[in-house]
Design an enzyme around this catalytic site. Structure first.
Site, short mmCIF file in Angstrom:
data_model
loop_
_atom_site.label_atom_id
_atom_site.label_comp_id
_atom_site.label_asym_id
_atom_site.label_seq_id
_atom_site.Cartn_x
_atom_site.Cartn_y
_atom_site.Cartn_z
N ASN A 1 0.87 -1.33 -0.07
CA ASN A 1 0.10 0.02 0.00
C ASN A 1 0.88 1.20 0.09
OD1 ASN A 1 0.47 0.72 2.80
ND2 ASN A 1 -0.48 -1.20 3.28
N LYS B 1 9.03 -16.85 -10.88
CA LYS B 1 8.17 -15.76 -11.37
C LYS B 1 7.14 -16.33 -12.20
CE LYS B 1 8.68 -12.03 -14.29
NZ LYS B 1 9.29 -11.28 -15.79
N ASP C 1 -3.89 -9.94 13.19
CA ASP C 1 -3.88 -8.35 13.43
C ASP C 1 -2.93 -8.26 14.45
OD1 ASP C 1 -4.82 -6.07 14.78
OD2 ASP C 1 -6.79 -6.23 13.36
N ILE C 2 -1.91 -7.67 14.39
CA ILE C 2 -0.97 -7.36 15.06
C ILE C 2 -0.92 -6.54 16.40
CG2 ILE C 2 1.58 -6.56 15.49
CD1 ILE C 2 1.91 -6.81 12.35
N PHE D 1 -3.99 3.19 14.94
CA PHE D 1 -3.96 4.21 13.82
C PHE D 1 -5.31 3.66 13.23
CE2 PHE D 1 -1.13 7.84 13.29
CZ PHE D 1 -0.46 7.39 14.29
N LYS E 1 -13.09 0.66 15.89
CA LYS E 1 -11.63 -0.12 16.02
C LYS E 1 -11.19 0.08 17.39
CE LYS E 1 -10.43 -0.26 11.27
NZ LYS E 1 -9.86 0.46 9.96
O1 C5P Z 1 -8.08 -2.90 10.93
P1 C5P Z 1 -7.28 -1.89 10.10
O2 C5P Z 1 -6.16 -2.23 9.45
O3 C5P Z 1 -8.25 -0.73 9.52
O4 C5P Z 1 -6.65 -1.10 11.62
C1 C5P Z 1 -5.58 -0.47 11.71
C2 C5P Z 1 -4.98 -0.38 12.96
O5 C5P Z 1 -4.47 -1.70 13.06
C3 C5P Z 1 -3.42 0.15 12.77
O6 C5P Z 1 -3.33 0.39 14.01
C4 C5P Z 1 -2.74 -0.88 12.15
O7 C5P Z 1 -1.38 -0.66 12.41
C5 C5P Z 1 -3.45 -1.97 12.85
N1 C5P Z 1 -3.33 -3.40 12.23
C6 C5P Z 1 -2.42 -4.62 12.55
N2 C5P Z 1 -2.32 -5.62 11.71
C7 C5P Z 1 -3.16 -5.72 10.83
C8 C5P Z 1 -3.87 -4.87 10.52
C9 C5P Z 1 -3.89 -3.56 10.96
O8 C5P Z 1 -1.76 -4.45 13.81
N3 C5P Z 1 -3.25 -6.93 10.23
#
Ligand code: C5P
Length: 402
Positions: free
Chosen positions: A211, A290, A307-308, A324, A338
């Site tokens: 992105n 490739k 989701d970290i 964020f 969120k």
């Molecule tokens: O779910 P979304 O991506 O919109 O949420 C944004 C927040 O979640 C940000 O703080 C981003 O760093 C964190 N995030 C994460 N792991 C993911 C997706 C988003 O930590 N796979």
């Protein structure tokens, strides 16, 4: 001395006094300390020192006119006021102090002082009798009451032969004072973990999904946290910006690598800022060679990434956790969801798209926590980062057990 002036935008105002001969030296020292300096001169300052000298030492044209079309087109006075991280007026004459105390805006320098949100410091320089005069002293009191920073004056032999208070503070001492403005100590001794930038999810050995995140916001937060005295670990996806000095930096590529690095470093962490724009999906099977261009259409099978930030927020001894929310629409509502769903302590809602947020040097955000919120107008990411660190230090203080 550690320089907290690195990359700081400093406006040096020069007014018309004999001590203006020290202003080029002050400029040179600011630049040596890593600051980016714009010089603003009053008309009387030019009787003592030439704009050419100040341009040569600062590396930028001098600003001296409020109503100059060309200068306004390059960087207008309001833009300049917003650009500044701090204004230092050195030397500041008795006349300038009087005008500032009255809130006048009759030249470029006083206008900038009224228009800026940045801290303003002045280094008075004048004859000792002028300094001691009750009118100057009441202007001084008014300025101190309004939280202007007053550097000096020093005492000693004066250009006119008098001896007493009114000498401009020496440039080296001014630098030390300015440095202290940015060394806030708000997060002194705290361990801060920050993720930044995008993640890159491989399709094959040469292609990937990613992105537009530049990493600028996360890196600015790392700088601001270091400035506030924190020990910072920065886990970054692939970006093209210089690493902050004095941070422990770990480079990762994919979301899974980022999660592993975060989990390794999260113990003993007091505050976690999840700024990274983590890819939501990765390929189910990465092609080992490739991919050849054969079919007219192809389908890539994607699976959800972990989701970290939510993983961290669910840890038993979780740090104070900040996320964020970069959204193109319904920003506040989505951010609020969120905040709750990911069990965060604070979330920074960020409108993106149309040149906003991502890959830009400026940002405007609304911060949400519990049932409260605070909006920050459009400003450089470095400045915003410092505001966010201030707010974080205040809110997290209630929960961090030292
Ligand atoms: O779910 P979304 O991506 O919109 O949420 C944004 C927040 O979640 C940000 O703080 C981003 O760093 C964190 N995030 C994460 N792991 C993911 C997706 C988003 O930590 N796979």
């Amino acid at each position: 001395m550690i320089s907290f002036l690195k990359n700081k935008h400093i406006i040096l105002g020069v007014t018309g006094g004999i001590a203006a001969y020290k202003s080029p030296d002050l400029t040179r020292r600011l630049i040596e300390a890593g600051a980016i300096v714009r010089v603003v001169m009053t008309q009387h300052a030019k009787e003592f020192i030439t704009p050419l000298t100040m341009q040569a030492v600062s590396g930028h044209p001098v600003h001296d006119e409020l109503f100059d079309l060309q200068a306004e087109a390059a960087m207008g006075h309001i833009e300049l006021a917003r650009w500044a991280d701090a204004i230092i007026v050195a030397p500041a004459t008795a006349d300038f102090m009087a005008r500032l105390a009255r809130g006048e805006a009759n030249d470029l320098l006083t206008t900038l002082c009224l228009a800026t949100c940045a801290p303003i410091a002045i280094a008075p320089a004048m004859n000792q009798a002028m300094w001691k005069n009750t009118l100057t002293q009441s202007n001084l009191e008014a300025l101190l009451a309004k939280k202007f920073l007053i550097y000096g004056p020093a005492s000693g032999l004066q250009a006119c032969g008098d001896v007493g208070p009114g000498r401009m503070m020496e440039p080296a001492d001014i630098i030390e004072q300015l440095n202290a403005i940015f060394n806030t100590g708000l997060l002194a001794g705290k361990n801060i973990l920050i993720t930044a930038g995008p993640t890159r999810e491989a399709i094959d050995p040469v292609r990937y999904i990613t992105n537009a995140s530049s990493g600028k916001m996360g890196y600015a937060l790392a700088d601001a946290a270091i400035e506030a005295g924190a020990h910072v670990t920065l886990i970054s996806g692939p970006v093209n910006i210089a690493k902050p000095l004095r941070a422990t930096c770990i480079d990762v590529v994919s979301a899974e690598e980022m999660l592993a690095a975060v989990l390794e470093k999260i113990t003993h962490c007091d505050i976690f800022f999840s700024v990274a724009a983590v890819a939501d999906y990765r390929l189910k099977h990465i092609f080992s060679e490739k991919m050849a261009k054969k079919a007219e259409e192809i389908t890539l099978e994607l699976v959800r990434n972990p989701d970290i930030v939510a993983t961290v927020a669910n840890l038993p001894n979780r740090p104070w956790t900040v996320g964020f929310a970069a959204e193109t629409d319904n920003v506040l509502q989505k951010a609020k969801n969120k905040l709750i769903n990911k069990k965060l302590d604070m979330i920074i809602a960020n409108q993106v798209g149309n040149n906003l947020g991502f890959d830009s040097d400026m940002n405007t955000v609304t911060v949400l926590w519990e049932d409260q919120q605070k909006s920050f107008p459009l400003m450089p990411k470095q400045k915003l980062a410092r505001e966010l660190i201030q707010l974080t230090s205040r809110l997290s203080e209630r929960k961090i057990v030292c």
